[in-house]
Motif scaffolding. Structure first.
Motif, PDB file in Angstrom:
ATOM      1  N   GLN A 150       0.851  -1.187   0.000  1.00 14.99           N
ATOM      2  CA  GLN A 150       0.000   0.000   0.000  1.00 14.99           C
ATOM      3  C   GLN A 150       0.885   1.233   0.000  1.00 14.99           C
ATOM      4  O   GLN A 150       1.919   1.268   0.682  1.00 14.99           O
ATOM      5  CB  GLN A 150      -0.912   0.001   1.236  1.00 14.99           C
ATOM      6  N   ILE A 207      -2.967   4.011  -2.806  1.00  9.75           N
ATOM      7  CA  ILE A 207      -3.230   2.942  -3.768  1.00  9.75           C
ATOM      8  C   ILE A 207      -2.908   1.608  -3.100  1.00  9.75           C
ATOM      9  O   ILE A 207      -2.147   1.542  -2.115  1.00  9.75           O
ATOM     10  CB  ILE A 207      -2.412   3.099  -5.069  1.00  9.75           C
ATOM     11  N   HIS A 208      -3.498   0.557  -3.628  1.00  5.95           N
ATOM     12  CA  HIS A 208      -3.303  -0.804  -3.130  1.00  5.95           C
ATOM     13  C   HIS A 208      -2.881  -1.654  -4.325  1.00  5.95           C
ATOM     14  O   HIS A 208      -3.559  -1.643  -5.355  1.00  5.95           O
ATOM     15  CB  HIS A 208      -4.605  -1.330  -2.536  1.00  5.95           C
ATOM     16  N   ALA A 209      -1.797  -2.399  -4.215  1.00  8.66           N
ATOM     17  CA  ALA A 209      -1.341  -3.276  -5.296  1.00  8.66           C
ATOM     18  C   ALA A 209      -1.089  -4.668  -4.726  1.00  8.66           C
ATOM     19  O   ALA A 209      -0.300  -4.828  -3.790  1.00  8.66           O
ATOM     20  CB  ALA A 209      -0.057  -2.726  -5.926  1.00  8.66           C
ATOM     21  N   GLU A 222       2.008  -3.781 -11.784  1.00  7.70           N
ATOM     22  CA  GLU A 222       0.792  -3.430 -11.068  1.00  7.70           C
ATOM     23  C   GLU A 222       0.961  -2.141 -10.268  1.00  7.70           C
ATOM     24  O   GLU A 222       0.045  -1.277 -10.238  1.00  7.70           O
ATOM     25  CB  GLU A 222       0.383  -4.575 -10.137  1.00  7.70           C
ATOM     26  N   GLN A 257      -1.288   1.304 -10.888  1.00  7.45           N
ATOM     27  CA  GLN A 257      -2.152   1.891  -9.862  1.00  7.45           C
ATOM     28  C   GLN A 257      -1.758   3.333  -9.557  1.00  7.45           C
ATOM     29  O   GLN A 257      -2.626   4.192  -9.339  1.00  7.45           O
ATOM     30  CB  GLN A 257      -2.105   1.036  -8.588  1.00  7.45           C
ATOM     31  N   LYS A 295      -2.887   5.565 -12.349  1.00  9.20           N
ATOM     32  CA  LYS A 295      -4.339   5.611 -12.436  1.00  9.20           C
ATOM     33  C   LYS A 295      -4.963   6.436 -11.317  1.00  9.20           C
ATOM     34  O   LYS A 295      -5.890   7.230 -11.568  1.00  9.20           O
ATOM     35  CB  LYS A 295      -4.892   4.179 -12.405  1.00  9.20           C
ATOM     36  N   LYS A 296      -4.470   6.305 -10.089  1.00  6.41           N
ATOM     37  CA  LYS A 296      -5.135   6.912  -8.939  1.00  6.41           C
ATOM     38  C   LYS A 296      -4.336   8.035  -8.268  1.00  6.41           C
ATOM     39  O   LYS A 296      -4.920   8.805  -7.493  1.00  6.41           O
ATOM     40  CB  LYS A 296      -5.453   5.842  -7.899  1.00  6.41           C
TER      41      LYS A 296
END
Length: 276
Positions: free
Chosen positions: A114, A128-130, A163, A167, A170-171
């Motif tokens: 995170q 974000i969470h990956a 990933e 993320q 994107k966020k």
């Protein structure tokens, strides 16, 4: 007694020799984790903290890997995440990172991280969470060997690198900057030169339009000059012209015979007198 002594000594020496050879055998080495070849992700924060909160399970094989999964994640975060701002901080938290046996010749693993970002006073925050997971079938190779654990760790890290960047872009795009701290959103790079560094772009060369031949005034055909018609002079053969129908014949004046009695024959006497 002497024979037994020599036999025992020989066996002992042979055993020690085998042990020495085993110690001298080269052990397999594995390159350390390195992610410096990947693009860096610049964040508009002043500091980035890396925290490992992963708790290994009792059957975890992570500690036996040449590079344990949590250590690989720390290395990645340290090389790819860059603080390019003046204030605020980011926290990269490792939630889970493990490898465990999943069968006779199969191992599996998972990673969960995170990323939290916040400005001064936590007025603006984001996260974000990956998470990724992998399974490796080692076939005839030992599932718990260092080579198998190293291979699975590398596969999981490839997935996590993709990933995590996905993320973030994107966020957390509003938190991203370029290498010198300029925001990438609403003020990022407006124009980028595609010329290689150190090469001065060649000046633009204007290509002239195709040269056309000078305009030629259309020729105007003038009527042929009038040819003076010379009056034909009658000759002895063609008194009325040359016989050419293209040239109009000029009629000669008609000669009339003298009236009767005008012409007289010379007399005989005059002829004789003239001859004398």
């Amino acid at each position: 007694m002497g024979m037994r002594y020599w036999i025992g000594a020989s066996v002992l020496a042979f055993s020690l020799g085998l042990g020495g050879c085993a110690d001298n055998e080269p052990t397999q080495t594995f390159p350390p984790a390195d992610y410096s070849y990947l693009s860096q992700l610049h964040l508009n924060v002043a500091t980035i903290n890396i925290q490992d909160e992963a708790v290994p399970s009792p059957d975890s094989l992570s500690a036996k890997a040449p590079t344990p999964p949590d250590q690989a994640l720390k290395q990645m975060a340290g090389q790819r995440l860059v603080a390019s701002g003046q204030t605020g901080q980011a926290d990269f938290i490792i939630k889970q990172a493990y490898i465990s046996a999943a069968g006779e010749n199969t191992i599996s693993g998972a990673m969960d991280v995170q990323l939290n970002v916040a400005d001064t006073g936590n007025l603006h925050t984001g996260y974000i969470h990956a998470r990724i997971s992998r399974k490796l079938d080692t076939g005839s190779k030992s599932a718990t060997s260092r080579a198998s654990l190293y291979e699975l760790t590398n596969q999981m890290m490839q997935d996590m690198n993709v990933e995590l960047e996905f993320q973030i872009r994107k966020k957390l795009m509003s938190w991203m900057t370029d290498a010198i701290g300029n925001p990438l959103v609403g003020g990022g790079v407006q124009q980028q030169s595609l010329t290689a560094p150190g090469i001065v772009p060649a000046p633009a060369v204007s290509t002239p339009a195709a040269t056309l031949p000078p305009a030629v005034a259309p020729s105007v055909q003038q009527p042929p000059a009038a040819t003076a018609v010379q009056p034909s002079v009658p000759d002895a053969i063609f008194p009325t012209g040359s016989g050419d129908d293209s040239v109009p014949a000029v009629s000669a004046p008609k000669q009339k015979s003298p009236p009767m009695g005008t012409l007289q024959l010379p007399s005989t006497s005059q002829s004789t007198s003239s001859g004398g």
